[in-house]
Each structure stands twice: as structure tokens, then as C-alpha cells.
Scaffold this motif. Structure first.
Motif, mmCIF file in Angstrom:
data_model
loop_
_atom_site.group_PDB
_atom_site.id
_atom_site.type_symbol
_atom_site.label_atom_id
_atom_site.label_comp_id
_atom_site.label_asym_id
_atom_site.label_seq_id
_atom_site.Cartn_x
_atom_site.Cartn_y
_atom_site.Cartn_z
ATOM 1 N N GLU A 84 0.841 -1.218 0.000
ATOM 2 C CA GLU A 84 0.000 0.000 0.000
ATOM 3 C C GLU A 84 0.867 1.255 0.000
ATOM 4 O O GLU A 84 0.583 2.212 -0.729
ATOM 5 C CB GLU A 84 -0.857 0.037 1.269
ATOM 6 N N LEU A 85 1.931 1.230 0.819
ATOM 7 C CA LEU A 85 2.805 2.397 0.940
ATOM 8 C C LEU A 85 3.501 2.677 -0.394
ATOM 9 O O LEU A 85 3.597 3.820 -0.838
ATOM 10 C CB LEU A 85 3.855 2.134 2.034
ATOM 11 N N THR A 86 3.948 1.605 -1.068
ATOM 12 C CA THR A 86 4.620 1.772 -2.360
ATOM 13 C C THR A 86 3.636 2.344 -3.377
ATOM 14 O O THR A 86 3.958 3.290 -4.107
ATOM 15 C CB THR A 86 5.141 0.401 -2.852
ATOM 16 N N ARG A 87 2.429 1.801 -3.404
ATOM 17 C CA ARG A 87 1.423 2.274 -4.369
ATOM 18 C C ARG A 87 1.062 3.736 -4.093
ATOM 19 O O ARG A 87 0.905 4.542 -5.011
ATOM 20 C CB ARG A 87 0.162 1.393 -4.307
ATOM 21 N N ASN A 89 3.000 6.003 -2.579
ATOM 22 C CA ASN A 89 4.143 6.837 -2.944
ATOM 23 C C ASN A 89 4.231 7.074 -4.435
ATOM 24 O O ASN A 89 4.639 8.137 -4.890
ATOM 25 C CB ASN A 89 5.443 6.150 -2.484
ATOM 26 N N LEU A 90 3.885 6.048 -5.218
ATOM 27 C CA LEU A 90 3.985 6.166 -6.678
ATOM 28 C C LEU A 90 2.704 6.763 -7.277
ATOM 29 O O LEU A 90 2.527 6.761 -8.494
ATOM 30 C CB LEU A 90 4.245 4.782 -7.293
ATOM 31 N N HIS A 91 1.800 7.233 -6.413
ATOM 32 C CA HIS A 91 0.515 7.812 -6.853
ATOM 33 C C HIS A 91 -0.320 6.815 -7.644
ATOM 34 O O HIS A 91 -1.042 7.200 -8.556
ATOM 35 C CB HIS A 91 0.722 9.090 -7.673
ATOM 36 N N LEU A 92 -0.188 5.522 -7.329
ATOM 37 C CA LEU A 92 -1.002 4.513 -8.014
ATOM 38 C C LEU A 92 -2.305 4.285 -7.267
ATOM 39 O O LEU A 92 -3.238 3.693 -7.795
ATOM 40 C CB LEU A 92 -0.241 3.177 -8.092
ATOM 41 N N SER A 93 -2.335 4.720 -5.991
ATOM 42 C CA SER A 93 -3.541 4.526 -5.192
ATOM 43 C C SER A 93 -3.670 5.683 -4.210
ATOM 44 O O SER A 93 -2.677 6.123 -3.629
ATOM 45 C CB SER A 93 -3.420 3.194 -4.428
ATOM 46 N N PRO A 94 -4.897 6.199 -4.031
ATOM 47 C CA PRO A 94 -5.067 7.309 -3.096
ATOM 48 C C PRO A 94 -5.187 6.828 -1.641
ATOM 49 O O PRO A 94 -5.140 7.635 -0.716
ATOM 50 C CB PRO A 94 -6.386 7.945 -3.543
ATOM 51 N N ALA A 95 -5.325 5.489 -1.451
ATOM 52 C CA ALA A 95 -5.561 4.974 -0.097
ATOM 53 C C ALA A 95 -4.355 5.211 0.804
ATOM 54 O O ALA A 95 -3.233 4.853 0.457
ATOM 55 C CB ALA A 95 -5.866 3.480 -0.160
ATOM 56 N N ILE A 96 -4.579 5.859 1.970
ATOM 57 C CA ILE A 96 -3.492 6.098 2.924
ATOM 58 C C ILE A 96 -3.081 4.744 3.525
ATOM 59 O O ILE A 96 -3.928 4.001 4.006
ATOM 60 C CB ILE A 96 -3.969 7.018 4.078
ATOM 61 N N PRO A 97 -1.766 4.412 3.479
ATOM 62 C CA PRO A 97 -1.341 3.106 3.999
ATOM 63 C C PRO A 97 -1.604 2.958 5.499
ATOM 64 O O PRO A 97 -1.587 3.947 6.233
ATOM 65 C CB PRO A 97 0.167 3.084 3.726
#
Ligand code: HEM
Ligand code: HEM
Length: 211
Positions: A84-87, A89-97
Motif C-alpha cells: 500500500e505504501l509503495t502504491r 508513494n507512486l501515486h497509483l492509489s489514493p488509499a493512505i497506507p
């Protein structure tokens, strides 16, 4: 007054600093003579080795029988949070890890790597004690074959060198400003309720003890 919550008991803090002191003396007495600073290092080296051994045994008994192994175990949720954190950081997901439990994945990893390295350096160091005179016995260099001793020395020296890097990384992260509250908790025991809620998932780390 804000609530103070217990993160490290006195026993765990005494263990950490005894172990840290022993490791730093061991690194100093092990490597400074190689760097050219000549002093009688052997006695200080093996005595702090025995202190480290006692500290580590104490911690292992405590961890196995009196603490919860799951606190330090790497769980699926840790790996899910990393993805989740990687996604994020890469703006692939808006969900806060998600937040960690008591220890972050990075802390668990350094704990496990240090465990492996410290157990290897201690086991080889204890064997090497046979080769020096102590109050309890005289040196016996012939206990093992020459090639076995060679192997033991290589493992001892390589793990000791790994420890330098690990300890440097560990100290660097513990004195960074955003991590200073962890350092306070290793000195005084507590963190505030605000720090707890900001940095941890209360579902994954339940604290009940107030200081
Ligand atoms: C088989 C060996 C080991 C096991 C099973 C083990 C297990 C654990 C567990 C379960 C915790 C979490 C305790 C808690 O916060 O509730 C912990 C913390 C910790 N471990 Fe280990 N550990 C081992 C070896 C080591 C070694 C060799 C070192 C030294 C480099 C070490 C250093 C620490 C430190 C400093 C903490 C944080 C202090 C605390 O307990 O709160 N551990 N360990
Ligand atoms: C001056 C030296 C050191 C400082 C300032 C320091 C600082 C800290 C702090 C603040 C924590 C607690 C982090 C938390 O509450 O989660 C911690 C935990 C720990 N320390 Fe140290 N430490 C030092 C030396 C060492 C040494 C020499 C070792 C082992 C070779 C070690 C092994 C550990 C381990 C395994 C943990 C548990 C995992 C973690 O929380 O990162 N420390 N240390």
C-alpha cells in the motif's frame, strides 16, 4: 497532563543498554587495534562478550516465556502495508497506507538481522574463548582442527564487520528528530497517548499500562 503509556519496561531498557554497551565495547576493542591503536584489548573484549551473552540469554528467555512473539513477528499485514505504501508513494492509489503495530516492518527486519548476526558472533566468540587463558582454564589451541578454527575466525570477523554497519544504521535512525520519542521511550519507558495514536494502529498494538 497527557497520559504516559508504557512502551518498554525497565527490564527491557536495562537489557537494551547493557547489550548496546557490550556491543560498542566489543567493536571498539575488536577494531581499534587493527586501526593501529595499540592497547591490551583481549581481556576487555572477552569480558564484554560474556556480558553480551548473558544479556542475550536473558532477552531470549523473556521473549519466549514472558512476552508476545507476535509483537516482533513479520505478519501478512506488514507486507500488505508495504505494498500500500509503495502504491501510495507512486501515486497509483489514493488509499493512505495502514499504520504499524508496536514495531514497524523496518524495525522488525533490523531486529531479525541483528539477531542472526549477534547469535553467530557470540557463538563463534564463545568457542574462541578456549584459545585464551581465563581465570577458569588455560588456553588450548588444539581442541579443534586448524581448518575448523579458520572457519570460526572468518564467521566471527565477517559478522563483526556486519555489526558495524547495522549499528550505524540503527543509531542514525534512532537520533532522527521524528524518531526521538522512541529514544525517550528506550530511556524513560513511555510515549504519550498522542504519539501512540499518531504512529501506531491501536488495533495492532494494544497498550493498557500507564506510567
Ligand atoms: C531468538 C532470539 C530472539 C527472540 C525470540 C527475540 C524476540 C523479541 C521480541 C518478541 C521482542 C518484542 C518485545 C516487546 O516489545 O514486547 C523483542 C524486542 C527486542 N529485541 Fe529481541 N529477540 C531475539 C534476539 C535478540 C537479540 C540477539 C537482540 C540483540 C541484538 C535483540 C534485541 C531486542 C531489543 C533491543 C528489543 C526491544 C526491547 C524490548 O524488548 O522492548 N533480540 N525481541
Ligand atoms: C548508542 C547506541 C544505541 C542507541 C541510541 C539505540 C537506540 C534504540 C532505540 C531508541 C530503540 C527503541 C526503538 C523503539 O522504541 O521501537 C532501540 C531498539 C533496538 N535496539 Fe538499539 N540503540 C543503540 C545501540 C544498539 C546496539 C549496539 C544494538 C545491537 C547490536 C541495538 C539493537 C536494538 C534492537 C534489535 C532494537 C529493537 C528493534 C528496534 O526497535 O529497532 N541497539 N534502540
Amino acid at each position: 497532563m497527557e497520559d504516559k503509556l508504557l512502551r518498554h519496561t525497565l527490564a527491557d531498557r536495562v537489557f537494551h543498554w547493557a547489550m548496546a554497551g557490550a556491543v560498542l565495547v566489543l567493536l571498539g576493542t575488536g577494531f581499534l587495534p587493527i586501526l593501529g591503536l595499540d592497547f591490551p584489548w583481549v581481556t576487555a573484549h572477552w569480558i564484554s562478550g560474556l556480558i553480551l551473552t548473558a544479556a542475550v540469554l536473558f532477552h531470549i528467555v523473556r521473549a519466549l516465556f514472558f512476552q508476545d512473539l507476535k509483537t516482533m513477528w513479520i505478519s501478512l499485514e506488514d507486507l500488505r502495508n508495504l505494498i500500500e505504501l509503495t502504491r501510495w508513494n507512486l501515486h497509483l492509489s489514493p488509499a493512505i497506507p495502514g499504520k504499524p503495530g508496536k514495531y514497524s516492518l523496518a524495525q522488525k527486519l533490523i531486529h531479525h538481522v541483528m539477531t542472526l548476526v549477534v547469535l553467530l558472533v557470540v557463538a563463534t566468540g564463545l568457542l574462541m574463548l578456549v584459545k585464551i587463558d581465563t581465570p577458569w582454564w588455560e588456553r588450548n589451541p588444539y581442541l579443534l582442527e586448524e581448518s575448523s578454527w579458520g572457519f570460526i575466525y572468518v564467521v566471527h570477523d565477517l559478522t563483526a564487520m556486519c555489526l558495524i554497519t547495522l549499528v550505524m544504521v540503527h543509531i542514525y535512525f534512532s537520533v532522527r528528530s521524528e524518531k526521538l520519542f522512541f529514544l525517550r521511550s528506550m530511556l524513560l519507558g513511555w510515549i504519550t497517548r498522542k504519539e501512540y495514536l499518531e504512529h501506531h494502529d491501536p488495533r495492532r498494538w494494544k497498550i493498557s499500562d500507564k506510567v
